[in-house]
Enzyme design. Structure first.
Site, PDB file in Angstrom:
ATOM      1  N   GLU A 141      -2.194   5.198   2.764  1.00 15.54           N
ATOM      2  CA  GLU A 141      -2.122   3.765   2.415  1.00 15.54           C
ATOM      3  C   GLU A 141      -3.477   3.150   2.086  1.00 15.54           C
ATOM      4  OE1 GLU A 141      -0.516   5.151   4.968  1.00 15.54           O
ATOM      5  OE2 GLU A 141       1.610   4.818   4.535  1.00 15.54           O
TER       6      GLU A 141
ATOM      7  N   ASP B 181       0.788  -1.240   0.000  1.00 14.56           N
ATOM      8  CA  ASP B 181       0.000   0.000   0.000  1.00 14.56           C
ATOM      9  C   ASP B 181       0.818   1.289   0.000  1.00 14.56           C
ATOM     10  OD1 ASP B 181       1.080   0.022   2.520  1.00 14.56           O
ATOM     11  OD2 ASP B 181      -0.731  -0.667   3.523  1.00 14.56           O
TER      12      ASP B 181
ATOM     13  N   GLU C 190      -0.314  -9.111  -0.844  1.00 16.13           N
ATOM     14  CA  GLU C 190      -0.870  -8.504   0.391  1.00 16.13           C
ATOM     15  C   GLU C 190      -2.111  -7.676   0.027  1.00 16.13           C
ATOM     16  OE1 GLU C 190       0.649  -5.300   3.254  1.00 16.13           O
ATOM     17  OE2 GLU C 190       1.660  -7.077   4.011  1.00 16.13           O
TER      18      GLU C 190
ATOM     19  N   HIS D  26       6.518   5.594  12.354  1.00 14.92           N
ATOM     20  CA  HIS D  26       6.757   6.460  11.192  1.00 14.92           C
ATOM     21  C   HIS D  26       5.494   6.987  10.528  1.00 14.92           C
ATOM     22  CE1 HIS D  26       5.342   3.630   8.151  1.00 14.92           C
ATOM     23  NE2 HIS D  26       5.817   2.688   8.935  1.00 14.92           N
TER      24      HIS D  26
ATOM     25  N   ARG E 153       2.499   8.630   8.677  1.00 12.98           N
ATOM     26  CA  ARG E 153       2.255  10.011   8.289  1.00 12.98           C
ATOM     27  C   ARG E 153       1.177  10.669   9.159  1.00 12.98           C
ATOM     28  NH1 ARG E 153       3.924  12.371   3.031  1.00 12.98           N
ATOM     29  NH2 ARG E 153       5.463  10.756   2.718  1.00 12.98           N
TER      30      ARG E 153
ATOM     31  N   HIS F 143      13.272   5.794  12.399  1.00 12.69           N
ATOM     32  CA  HIS F 143      13.033   5.886  10.949  1.00 12.69           C
ATOM     33  C   HIS F 143      13.704   7.160  10.410  1.00 12.69           C
ATOM     34  CE1 HIS F 143      10.713   6.229   7.209  1.00 12.69           C
ATOM     35  NE2 HIS F 143      10.190   5.031   7.421  1.00 12.69           N
TER      36      HIS F 143
HETATM   37  C1  UD1 Z   1       6.761   5.084   3.391  1.00  7.48           C
HETATM   38  C2  UD1 Z   1       5.352   4.697   2.945  1.00  7.48           C
HETATM   39  C3  UD1 Z   1       4.608   3.968   4.067  1.00  7.48           C
HETATM   40  C4  UD1 Z   1       5.426   2.813   4.598  1.00  7.48           C
HETATM   41  C5  UD1 Z   1       6.796   3.323   5.007  1.00  7.48           C
HETATM   42  C6  UD1 Z   1       7.670   2.201   5.482  1.00  7.48           C
HETATM   43  C7  UD1 Z   1       4.157   6.132   1.394  1.00  7.48           C
HETATM   44  C8  UD1 Z   1       3.398   7.392   1.220  1.00  7.48           C
HETATM   45  N1  UD1 Z   1       4.610   5.901   2.624  1.00  7.48           N
HETATM   46  O1  UD1 Z   1       6.642   6.088   4.402  1.00  7.48           O
HETATM   47  O2  UD1 Z   1       3.372   3.461   3.556  1.00  7.48           O
HETATM   48  O3  UD1 Z   1       4.756   2.270   5.716  1.00  7.48           O
HETATM   49  O4  UD1 Z   1       7.430   3.949   3.883  1.00  7.48           O
HETATM   50  O5  UD1 Z   1       8.781   2.671   6.192  1.00  7.48           O
HETATM   51  O6  UD1 Z   1       4.367   5.410   0.463  1.00  7.48           O
HETATM   52  N2  UD1 Z   1      14.215   8.594   4.121  1.00  7.48           N
HETATM   53  C9  UD1 Z   1      15.585   8.520   4.026  1.00  7.48           C
HETATM   54  N3  UD1 Z   1      16.147   7.290   3.723  1.00  7.48           N
HETATM   55  C10 UD1 Z   1      15.415   6.167   3.543  1.00  7.48           C
HETATM   56  C11 UD1 Z   1      14.012   6.248   3.678  1.00  7.48           C
HETATM   57  C12 UD1 Z   1      13.424   7.473   3.957  1.00  7.48           C
HETATM   58  O7  UD1 Z   1      16.292   9.502   4.186  1.00  7.48           O
HETATM   59  O8  UD1 Z   1      15.985   5.107   3.278  1.00  7.48           O
HETATM   60  C13 UD1 Z   1      13.586   9.919   4.399  1.00  7.48           C
HETATM   61  C14 UD1 Z   1      13.667  10.845   3.170  1.00  7.48           C
HETATM   62  O9  UD1 Z   1      13.850  12.172   3.616  1.00  7.48           O
HETATM   63  C15 UD1 Z   1      12.281  10.658   2.537  1.00  7.48           C
HETATM   64  C16 UD1 Z   1      11.433  10.553   3.800  1.00  7.48           C
HETATM   65  O10 UD1 Z   1      12.203   9.748   4.703  1.00  7.48           O
HETATM   66  O11 UD1 Z   1      11.913  11.732   1.698  1.00  7.48           O
HETATM   67  C17 UD1 Z   1      10.045  10.004   3.614  1.00  7.48           C
HETATM   68  O12 UD1 Z   1      10.038   8.798   2.867  1.00  7.48           O
HETATM   69  P1  UD1 Z   1       8.618   8.285   2.255  1.00  7.48           P
HETATM   70  O13 UD1 Z   1       8.865   6.994   1.574  1.00  7.48           O
HETATM   71  O14 UD1 Z   1       7.993   9.366   1.474  1.00  7.48           O
HETATM   72  O15 UD1 Z   1       7.709   8.120   3.531  1.00  7.48           O
HETATM   73  P2  UD1 Z   1       7.800   7.104   4.734  1.00  7.48           P
HETATM   74  O16 UD1 Z   1       7.343   7.811   5.950  1.00  7.48           O
HETATM   75  O17 UD1 Z   1       9.114   6.444   4.731  1.00  7.48           O
HETATM   76  N1  UDP Z   2      12.447  -3.246  10.348  1.00  2.77           N
HETATM   77  C1  UDP Z   2      13.809  -3.325  10.082  1.00  2.77           C
HETATM   78  N2  UDP Z   2      14.651  -2.482  10.747  1.00  2.77           N
HETATM   79  C2  UDP Z   2      14.210  -1.563  11.648  1.00  2.77           C
HETATM   80  C3  UDP Z   2      12.818  -1.472  11.891  1.00  2.77           C
HETATM   81  C4  UDP Z   2      11.956  -2.327  11.220  1.00  2.77           C
HETATM   82  O1  UDP Z   2      14.258  -4.162   9.286  1.00  2.77           O
HETATM   83  O2  UDP Z   2      15.035  -0.826  12.214  1.00  2.77           O
HETATM   84  C5  UDP Z   2      11.524  -4.147   9.595  1.00  2.77           C
HETATM   85  C6  UDP Z   2      10.452  -4.855  10.394  1.00  2.77           C
HETATM   86  O3  UDP Z   2      10.918  -6.105  10.882  1.00  2.77           O
HETATM   87  C7  UDP Z   2       9.325  -5.004   9.384  1.00  2.77           C
HETATM   88  C8  UDP Z   2       9.495  -3.807   8.465  1.00  2.77           C
HETATM   89  O4  UDP Z   2      10.814  -3.311   8.705  1.00  2.77           O
HETATM   90  O5  UDP Z   2       9.472  -6.175   8.593  1.00  2.77           O
HETATM   91  C9  UDP Z   2       8.469  -2.766   8.778  1.00  2.77           C
HETATM   92  O6  UDP Z   2       8.786  -1.583   8.122  1.00  2.77           O
HETATM   93  P1  UDP Z   2       8.078  -0.205   8.472  1.00  2.77           P
HETATM   94  O7  UDP Z   2       7.626  -0.208   9.874  1.00  2.77           O
HETATM   95  O8  UDP Z   2       9.011   0.866   8.032  1.00  2.77           O
HETATM   96  O9  UDP Z   2       6.850  -0.176   7.461  1.00  2.77           O
HETATM   97  P2  UDP Z   2       5.342  -0.743   7.520  1.00  2.77           P
HETATM   98  O10 UDP Z   2       5.390  -2.198   7.774  1.00  2.77           O
HETATM   99  O11 UDP Z   2       4.624   0.039   8.582  1.00  2.77           O
HETATM  100  O12 UDP Z   2       4.805  -0.395   6.176  1.00  2.77           O
END
Ligand code: UD1
Ligand code: UDP
Length: 375
Positions: A134, A98, A120, A216, A218, A249
């Site tokens: 999502e 999602d 999923e 994390h 939103r 995160h």
């Molecule tokens: C995203 C997904 C969310 C998912 C989550 C898992 C969307 C809108 N959100 O949220 O559904 O649950 O990932 O973690 O698709 N960033 C880094 N390095 C990384 C990852 C993120 O620096 O490796 C920072 C960057 O500034 C980036 C920001 O995090 O712009 C947000 O990343 P984004 O993927 O937009 O949103 P998440 O909150 O990570």
């Molecule tokens: N996870 C990881 N390292 C971390 C925190 C979480 O590998 O420091 C793994 C966790 O075991 C799970 C996945 O990341 O499988 C969950 O990711 P996240 O919470 O970012 O996203 P969501 O599942 O909410 O979309």
């Protein structure tokens, strides 16, 4: 002629849950030509997963930007997928879950005429604002998908209620359990050496009960995270025999409040996101997990760990019904109350830490490949 599969993902959780499927399809290369495309909506957190599962993507769109927004991320994914899809011409495109990558990749694939397989599929809260965005992402993906791989009967039923073709829905369990079991095996094997696990061992205080935290979402940005941090601070101060470890995160909307509010609390350790095996190892050492994560809600029951979920809604009712997941939202008092309840009441703790596997037995990817093979 081999069937051409394109597996697209972009974030950490999608990568964890798609990695075992990539491996399963690659085992059957006589029948399938399988390529991996990453949008790199996440960069470092995605690369950690690719490296552990030893996956080298065929296409890397490298799209992540600091503090990215949904508008440009969505359009960048669609525009940049066009040449990939047009050059490879997949028969099937696999997307997961999602995220924005999921929804935008589904739309791009729909334009190309490829068949879309949603892994999923069918998770719903029935509230478009929670989780945001999502619930919209998975609903749109479900609308354009040709084949739906649902983790549970509940998610299958949600799709049936939306009048999806029942023959095109398969209940497979969640591929996260395939990933989890693969990782538990690796982590427990004699020759497993991991620098991150070694450094975790050096900060773990063995005389204290471990609370593992992630967050994390939103919809929790802003006041939600302030409440969460205040609750964690109170739990740490009120319980001297507890250590909180929080891999934070990389989203700047999470990093700032968490480091500002919890950076100097004695029994709270803020650390960088962990690679998957190190995180699995830490989950196995924890007493309670507090999270707003989707994936962690699915993994924890398989490890027999009680989870407080900092959300008002969940699309994963199975573990809530079984009593191992408790929804606490982002109200500080509620989070502190439920955490103290688990810490101080052995009977409640025992009931909540029942080991069970509502999300599968580690054979989801085999079932998905079998389903596609039989089409
Ligand atoms: C995203 C997904 C969310 C998912 C989550 C898992 C969307 C809108 N959100 O949220 O559904 O649950 O990932 O973690 O698709 N960033 C880094 N390095 C990384 C990852 C993120 O620096 O490796 C920072 C960057 O500034 C980036 C920001 O995090 O712009 C947000 O990343 P984004 O993927 O937009 O949103 P998440 O909150 O990570
Ligand atoms: N996870 C990881 N390292 C971390 C925190 C979480 O590998 O420091 C793994 C966790 O075991 C799970 C996945 O990341 O499988 C969950 O990711 P996240 O919470 O970012 O996203 P969501 O599942 O909410 O979309």
């Amino acid at each position: 002629m081999r069937i051409k599969n394109l597996i697209i993902f972009g974030t950490r959780p999608e990568a964890i849950k798609m990695a075992p499927l990539v491996k399963e399809f690659l085992k059957h290369s006589d029948r399938f030509e399988t390529k991996v495309c990453i949008t790199a909506q996440h960069r470092e957190m995605l690369d950690q997963v690719l490296s552990f599962f030893e996956i080298i993507p065929d296409f890397d769109l490298n799209l992540m930007k600091p503090n990215q927004n949904l508008y440009t991320l969505t359009s960048d994914i669609i525009v940049n997928l066009k040449p990939v899809i047009e050059s490879f011409k997949p028969d099937y495109v696999f997307v997961h879950g999602d995220t924005t990558t999921t929804m935008a990749a589904s739309i791009a694939s729909f334009y190309s005429g490829a068949k879309i397989c949603h892994v999923e599929a069918g998770l719903r809260t029935f509230n478009m604002k929670s989780p945001f965005p999502e619930e919209m992402n998975r609903t749109v993906t479900g609308a354009v998908a040709d084949i739906h791989f649902s983790p549970t009967k509940t998610s299958q039923q949600n799709l049936i209620n939306e009048n999806k073709n029942q023959d095109k829905i398969a209940v497979t369990g969640n591929t996260v359990i395939d990933a989890l079991l693969y990782s538990v095996d690796k982590v427990n094997s004699n020759n497993f050496i991991d620098d991150e696990v070694d450094s975790l061992k050096s900060i773990l205080e063995i005389d204290k009960r471990l609370i593992l935290v992630t967050g994390h979402r939103r919809e929790n940005h802003g006041q939600g995270f302030i409440n969460i941090c205040n609750a964690l601070k109170r739990i740490a101060i009120e319980n001297n025999d507890v250590q909180i470890i929080y891999p934070v995160h990389l989203n700047p909307n999470v990093q700032k409040p968490v480091y500002d509010l919890l950076g100097d609390v004695k029994n709270i350790k803020l650390i960088a996101p962990l690679s998957y095996p190190a995180f699995v190892w830490l989950m196995s050492k924890s007493y309670i997990i507090i999270t707003d994560s989707g994936g962690v809600q699915e993994e924890a029951p398989s490890l027999g760990k009680p989870v407080l979920v900092m959300r008002d809604t969940t699309e994963r009712p199975e573990a809530v019904e079984a009593g191992t997941v408790i929804l606490v939202g982002t109200n500080s008092d509620k989070i502190v109350f439920e955490a103290n309840n688990l810490l101080n009441n052995k009977e409640i703790y025992t009931l909540t830490s029942k080991l069970h596997n509502p999300y599968g037995d580690g054979t989801s990817c085999k079932k998905i490949v079998e389903f596609i093979s039989n089409l």
